[in-house]
Design an enzyme around this catalytic site. Structure first.
Site, PDB file in Angstrom:
ATOM      1  N   TRP A 175     -11.386  -7.586  11.695  1.00  0.00           N
ATOM      2  CA  TRP A 175     -10.845  -7.357  10.634  1.00  0.00           C
ATOM      3  C   TRP A 175      -9.337  -7.438  10.653  1.00  0.00           C
ATOM      4  CZ3 TRP A 175      -7.475  -2.863  10.170  1.00  0.00           C
ATOM      5  CH2 TRP A 175      -6.885  -2.665   8.905  1.00  0.00           C
ATOM      6  N   ASN A 178       0.903  -1.285  -0.148  1.00  0.00           N
ATOM      7  CA  ASN A 178      -0.093   0.084   0.042  1.00  0.00           C
ATOM      8  C   ASN A 178       0.911   1.187   0.125  1.00  0.00           C
ATOM      9  OD1 ASN A 178      -2.262  -1.325  -0.071  1.00  0.00           O
ATOM     10  ND2 ASN A 178      -2.991  -0.771   1.927  1.00  0.00           N
ATOM     11  N   GLU A 185      -2.680  -0.454  -7.990  1.00  0.00           N
ATOM     12  CA  GLU A 185      -3.845  -0.709  -7.605  1.00  0.00           C
ATOM     13  C   GLU A 185      -4.561   0.868  -7.713  1.00  0.00           C
ATOM     14  OE1 GLU A 185      -6.072  -3.308  -4.166  1.00  0.00           O
ATOM     15  OE2 GLU A 185      -4.729  -1.596  -3.609  1.00  0.00           O
ATOM     16  N   HIS A 237      -1.747   2.162   9.643  1.00  0.00           N
ATOM     17  CA  HIS A 237      -2.560   2.147   8.649  1.00  0.00           C
ATOM     18  C   HIS A 237      -3.306   3.439   8.403  1.00  0.00           C
ATOM     19  CE1 HIS A 237      -5.900   0.535   6.043  1.00  0.00           C
ATOM     20  NE2 HIS A 237      -5.299  -0.719   5.880  1.00  0.00           N
ATOM     21  N   ASP A 279      -8.219 -11.842  -4.712  1.00  0.00           N
ATOM     22  CA  ASP A 279      -8.133 -10.654  -3.840  1.00  0.00           C
ATOM     23  C   ASP A 279      -8.348 -11.295  -2.352  1.00  0.00           C
ATOM     24  OD1 ASP A 279      -7.419  -7.915  -3.131  1.00  0.00           O
ATOM     25  OD2 ASP A 279      -9.811  -7.446  -2.955  1.00  0.00           O
ATOM     26  N   SER A 284       2.573  -1.998   5.127  1.00  0.00           N
ATOM     27  CA  SER A 284       3.441  -2.936   5.313  1.00  0.00           C
ATOM     28  C   SER A 284       4.748  -2.324   4.736  1.00  0.00           C
ATOM     29  CB  SER A 284       2.985  -4.396   4.560  1.00  0.00           C
ATOM     30  OG  SER A 284       3.085  -3.928   3.004  1.00  0.00           O
ATOM     31  N   ARG A 314     -15.659  -2.702   5.619  1.00  0.00           N
ATOM     32  CA  ARG A 314     -15.202  -3.875   4.510  1.00  0.00           C
ATOM     33  C   ARG A 314     -16.356  -4.800   4.315  1.00  0.00           C
ATOM     34  NH1 ARG A 314     -11.439  -1.038   4.285  1.00  0.00           N
ATOM     35  NH2 ARG A 314      -9.466  -1.339   4.793  1.00  0.00           N
TER      36      ARG A 314
HETATM   37  C1  LIG Z   1      -6.317  -6.610   7.819  1.00  0.00           C
HETATM   38  C2  LIG Z   1      -5.194  -5.679   7.425  1.00  0.00           C
HETATM   39  C3  LIG Z   1      -5.079  -5.568   5.852  1.00  0.00           C
HETATM   40  C4  LIG Z   1      -4.051  -4.813   5.651  1.00  0.00           C
HETATM   41  N1  LIG Z   1      -3.648  -4.785   4.292  1.00  0.00           N
HETATM   42  C5  LIG Z   1      -2.655  -4.154   3.821  1.00  0.00           C
HETATM   43  C6  LIG Z   1      -2.406  -4.157   2.411  1.00  0.00           C
HETATM   44  O1  LIG Z   1      -3.231  -4.576   1.453  1.00  0.00           O
HETATM   45  N2  LIG Z   1      -1.010  -3.505   2.157  1.00  0.00           N
HETATM   46  C7  LIG Z   1      -0.253  -3.151   3.017  1.00  0.00           C
HETATM   47  O2  LIG Z   1       0.847  -2.637   2.459  1.00  0.00           O
HETATM   48  N3  LIG Z   1      -0.463  -3.318   4.433  1.00  0.00           N
HETATM   49  C8  LIG Z   1      -1.819  -3.647   4.723  1.00  0.00           C
HETATM   50  N4  LIG Z   1      -1.987  -3.707   6.146  1.00  0.00           N
HETATM   51  C9  LIG Z   1      -1.152  -3.056   7.082  1.00  0.00           C
HETATM   52  C10 LIG Z   1       0.148  -3.873   7.490  1.00  0.00           C
HETATM   53  O3  LIG Z   1      -0.382  -5.352   7.841  1.00  0.00           O
HETATM   54  C11 LIG Z   1       0.791  -3.242   8.690  1.00  0.00           C
HETATM   55  O4  LIG Z   1       1.161  -1.898   8.442  1.00  0.00           O
HETATM   56  C12 LIG Z   1       1.921  -3.956   8.933  1.00  0.00           C
HETATM   57  O5  LIG Z   1       1.843  -5.390   9.390  1.00  0.00           O
HETATM   58  C13 LIG Z   1       2.332  -3.276  10.558  1.00  0.00           C
HETATM   59  O6  LIG Z   1       3.620  -3.997  11.044  1.00  0.00           O
HETATM   60  P1  LIG Z   1       3.876  -3.972  12.469  1.00  0.00           P
HETATM   61  O7  LIG Z   1       5.199  -4.611  12.764  1.00  0.00           O
HETATM   62  O8  LIG Z   1       3.619  -2.710  13.302  1.00  0.00           O
HETATM   63  O9  LIG Z   1       2.914  -5.329  13.030  1.00  0.00           O
HETATM   64  P2  LIG Z   1       2.636  -6.600  12.645  1.00  0.00           P
HETATM   65  O10 LIG Z   1       3.283  -7.072  11.280  1.00  0.00           O
HETATM   66  O11 LIG Z   1       1.203  -6.863  12.852  1.00  0.00           O
HETATM   67  O12 LIG Z   1       3.697  -7.385  13.673  1.00  0.00           O
HETATM   68  C14 LIG Z   1       3.321  -7.496  15.097  1.00  0.00           C
HETATM   69  C15 LIG Z   1       4.270  -8.481  15.615  1.00  0.00           C
HETATM   70  O13 LIG Z   1       4.304  -8.212  17.201  1.00  0.00           O
HETATM   71  C16 LIG Z   1       4.355  -9.721  17.649  1.00  0.00           C
HETATM   72  N5  LIG Z   1       3.638  -9.574  18.974  1.00  0.00           N
HETATM   73  C17 LIG Z   1       2.388  -9.057  19.397  1.00  0.00           C
HETATM   74  N6  LIG Z   1       2.331  -8.853  20.791  1.00  0.00           N
HETATM   75  C18 LIG Z   1       3.617  -9.324  21.204  1.00  0.00           C
HETATM   76  C19 LIG Z   1       4.356  -9.666  22.477  1.00  0.00           C
HETATM   77  N7  LIG Z   1       3.360  -9.302  23.565  1.00  0.00           N
HETATM   78  N8  LIG Z   1       5.322 -10.228  22.647  1.00  0.00           N
HETATM   79  C20 LIG Z   1       6.053 -10.358  21.404  1.00  0.00           C
HETATM   80  N9  LIG Z   1       5.606 -10.494  20.295  1.00  0.00           N
HETATM   81  C21 LIG Z   1       4.574  -9.792  20.257  1.00  0.00           C
HETATM   82  C22 LIG Z   1       3.392 -10.349  16.719  1.00  0.00           C
HETATM   83  O14 LIG Z   1       3.370 -11.703  16.718  1.00  0.00           O
HETATM   84  C23 LIG Z   1       3.731  -9.852  15.367  1.00  0.00           C
HETATM   85  O15 LIG Z   1       4.891 -10.603  14.961  1.00  0.00           O
HETATM   86  C24 LIG Z   1      -3.212  -4.345   6.562  1.00  0.00           C
HETATM   87  C25 LIG Z   1      -3.370  -4.592   7.886  1.00  0.00           C
HETATM   88  C26 LIG Z   1      -4.528  -5.343   8.277  1.00  0.00           C
HETATM   89  C27 LIG Z   1      -4.597  -5.443  10.048  1.00  0.00           C
END
Ligand SMILES: Cc1cc2nc3c(=O)[nH]c(=O)nc-3n(C[C@H](O)[C@H](O)[C@H](O)COP(=O)(O)OP(=O)(O)OC[C@H]3O[C@@H](n4cnc5c(N)ncnc54)[C@H](O)[C@@H]3O)c2cc1C
Length: 627
Positions: A218, A62, A126, A389, A352, A435, A249
């Site tokens: 979601w 995204n 997209e 997000h 998708d 992501s 959604r």
């Molecule tokens: C439904 C959905 C759809 C999405 N669609 C898109 C898309 O189409 N394109 C796009 O680019 N982005 C998309 N995103 C956004 C993207 O997924 C997030 O921006 C990204 O994953 C955020 O990264 P993060 O590391 O903050 O969290 P995450 O990737 O969620 O990672 C969190 C990590 O923390 C770990 N964790 C949690 N609590 C603990 C704890 N207490 N101790 C140890 N480990 C822990 C989890 O196991 C995980 O490994 C979407 C998100 C969602 C929810």
């Protein structure tokens, strides 16, 4: 106390979490750590290959700015985020991520991610910022790169360990504690710097799906507010705790709508009210300038649909059949080409879902939905905390050193606690990183954390008596269960404890009814929020009474406690901001207007570790020159 072994892990950099931002941090930090002879340790509560929000895969990246192709400028992205967040964003952070994100996407491709290309070899978009991918294995590919980097630098990955609390020496982080979700082991991590990348929070609010569907949401159910809890408990200043995200959604299985709106150019309508983006257009005037510029902010798009739902004019529908017919219409004079195009569009529609929300494909199949023939229901989900997000909640972090931002106190992405960095959903006011941007932000923080260790790192000083107390508190739910479980015929009903599920229902009911969840149609007020806080104080007292039968339930207990802290920060900040800036995410019925004069600012909060008091603060918005 439960007789669990204490395992002490010594490291230089501790990365908490194994999702997109943590993998970015691990990949980059390992490179620099190897040069400096430092150790990087990554701890995930799950298995890195399939953990976090991208576990199931995604169908689009995204955030891609496309600077090298001259598609957009970095300032364009800053303007886009400012617009979508109704003027409230940390433009220094957004800019910093935007200037690194394209190289991150190029790395993804190098590591094996299939990004769609057109006949000219250019990425298939997209939308303006989004690239289509074959993303079922997206997380595995990114995890593999992180694992390789850590292994190459002699670091360590520890999976199935749930991080609970930070360890501090004054205002400096010195590590963290957690427990194994599989073995009788309590973990103590000693570190010179820590990165909090444990995602956002789901199930703070009661989900639409209750009873047989409970757990469906979601936002994938794995993230329970650990980043917020960890940074709040460390005493870090937090920002945008009121800016939760409510996606609209496909109803009941939460399937993505991005491809429908952006790729297929589909319309959303309310059954009785029609095209709500047109019929309620005048409402957008109240939210100028944001409501009058395209793309209309996500919360305002939600809001216009909610007006019809509130009036009983729903359900809302995505006009899938109309969209598909419109695209295929270009081939109408050639029946063979028309048929081929229809097949292609149909398979893209299903792919998708299969790429990222398989349950939506199953629901469609079970309800005999043929998207090319009939529209499909959409709905506003319950609220989530996802700063990466379209929400913005997270820690208040330092900006990049080369920008003239007023928000700089050292190393980029460091919180107000020395040595504690926050990334992804853990860092606030820098929405729309998604992501790719979360990974890029992880890389930024990973490099900065190594720099911090090299320049300011100290051997971590730990108070082992404090650690022992923490161990006792963290394992207490197991003791409570063992002590009292035989006192009743139904082990779930006991005057001496509550089981995690009961506690979770109580938290969710409170948030739903007082803080503007689904049941209260996303509306709240000062009186409701104050009552919510009173109930929250009682709930927090009872959090000490949660019992756990096994490792898994111990994790559930701590997830709930972490959610409760996220919930409290949310209520306090909703109360503090006396206006309605993001209708469609929440509506303060007693202060229903947007008030730029008093509230075009960040609302920050900080929990004081000594006094246990919360402090609320306004912070000015800094605009990026030229944007
Ligand atoms: C439904 C959905 C759809 C999405 N669609 C898109 C898309 O189409 N394109 C796009 O680019 N982005 C998309 N995103 C956004 C993207 O997924 C997030 O921006 C990204 O994953 C955020 O990264 P993060 O590391 O903050 O969290 P995450 O990737 O969620 O990672 C969190 C990590 O923390 C770990 N964790 C949690 N609590 C603990 C704890 N207490 N101790 C140890 N480990 C822990 C989890 O196991 C995980 O490994 C979407 C998100 C969602 C929810």
């Amino acid at each position: 106390m439960a007789n669990w072994e204490t395992v002490v892990v010594e490291t230089d950099l501790l990365i908490c979490g194994g999702g997109f931002s943590a993998c970015g941090a691990a990949t980059e930090a390992s490179y620099w750590a190897k040069k400096k002879g430092l150790k990087v340790t990554l701890v995930d509560k799950a298995a890195v290959d399939r953990s976090g929000a991208v576990a199931m895969g995604l169908s689009a990246i995204n955030q891609y700015v496309g600077v090298k192709d001259g598609e957009n400028t970095l300032e364009d992205y800053v303007r886009y985020v400012r617009q979508d967040l109704m003027g409230v964003s940390r433009e220094d952070l957004v800019y910093n991520i935007a200037r690194h994100v394209d190289s991150t996407v190029h790395l993804f491709e190098k590591w094996g991610l299939k990004i769609w290309k057109d006949e000219q070899g250019k990425y298939v978009h997209e939308g303006r910022w989004q690239l289509m991918i074959n993303g079922e294995s997206y997380k595995i590919i990114i995890a593999e790169a992180a694992k390789n980097a850590i292994a190459d630098a002699g670091g360590e990955i520890i999976e199935r360990v749930f991080i609970v609390d930070p360890l501090l020496d004054g205002n400096r982080v010195v590590g963290a504690v957690g427990f194994s979700t599989r073995e009788d082991k309590f973990y103590v991590f000693k570190a010179k710097a820590v990165i909090a990348g444990m995602g956002g929070a789901v199930h703070v609010f009661r989900p639409r799906s209750v009873g047989e569907g409970f757990g469906r949401s979601w936002y994938p159910p794995f993230n329970s507010g650990s980043s917020a809890y960890f940074t709040i408990k460390a005493g870090a200043e937090m920002t945008c705790q009121e800016v939760r995200f409510i996606p609209v959604r496909f109803k009941d299985a939460y399937g993505p709508v991005g491809a429908w709106f952006l790729l297929f150019k589909s319309r959303a309508v309310s059954a009785e009210g029609g095209d709500y983006m047109t019929t309620h257009k005048e409402v957008l005037q109240n939210y100028a300038p944001y409501g009058l510029v395209k793309p209309i902010p996500a919360n305002l798009r939600n809001y216009l649909g909610m007006i019809d739902v509130d009036a009983g004019l729903g359900p809302l529908y995505m006009e899938t059949a109309e969209a598909i017919q419109n695209i295929a219409a270009q081939y109408k004079d050639d029946p063979k080409a028309f048929k081929k195009k229809m097949k292609e569009l149909e398979s893209e529609a299903w792919e998708d879902f299969l790429d990222m929300t398989i349950s939506q494909a199953i629901l469609w199949a079970s309800q005999n939905v043929k998207p090319e023939e009939k529209h499909s229901e959409i709905a506003a989900c319950e609220p989530y905390f996802i700063g990466s997000h379209s929400g913005a909640s997270g820690a208040w972090v330092s900006g990049p050193e080369d920008l003239p931002t007023p928000y700089k106190w050292g190393y980029a992405n460091m919180t107000t606690v020395e040595g504690l960095f926050a990334v992804g959903d853990g860092s606030g006011a820098s929405s729309h990183k998604f992501s790719s941007g979360s990974h890029a932000e992880g890389r930024i923080a990973g490099k900065q954390a190594v720099k911090f260790i090299v320049e300011k790192g100290q051997a971590p000083k730990l108070d082992m008596a404090e650690v022992e107390k923490l161990k006792e508190r963290i394992l207490k739910p197991l003791d409570l269960w063992n002590k009292h479980k035989d006192e009743t015929t139904d082990p779930e009903i006991n005057t001496n404890y509550v089981v995690p599920r009961q506690y979770l229902h109580r938290l969710q009911k409170l948030m739903d009814e007082y803080a503007g969840g689904v049941v209260s149609a996303f509306k709240t007020s000062k009186a409701l929020l104050e009552r919510g806080l009173e109930l929250m104080a009682l709930l927090k007292e009872d959090s000490d009474k949660m019992a756990a039968r096994n490792h898994h339930e111990l994790m559930r207990v701590w997830e709930n406690i972490q959610r409760t802290w996220q919930a409290e920060a949310h209520i306090r900040t909703l109360l503090f901001r006396e206006e309605t800036r993001w209708p469609g995410y929440y509506f303060r019925a007693d202060t229903p207007k947007m008030d730029d004069k008093n509230w075009l600012c960040f609302a920050n909060c900080q929990w004081n570790r000594q006094s246990g008091e919360w402090k609320m603060m306004k912070k000015d918005i800094w605009a990026l020159p030229g944007a």
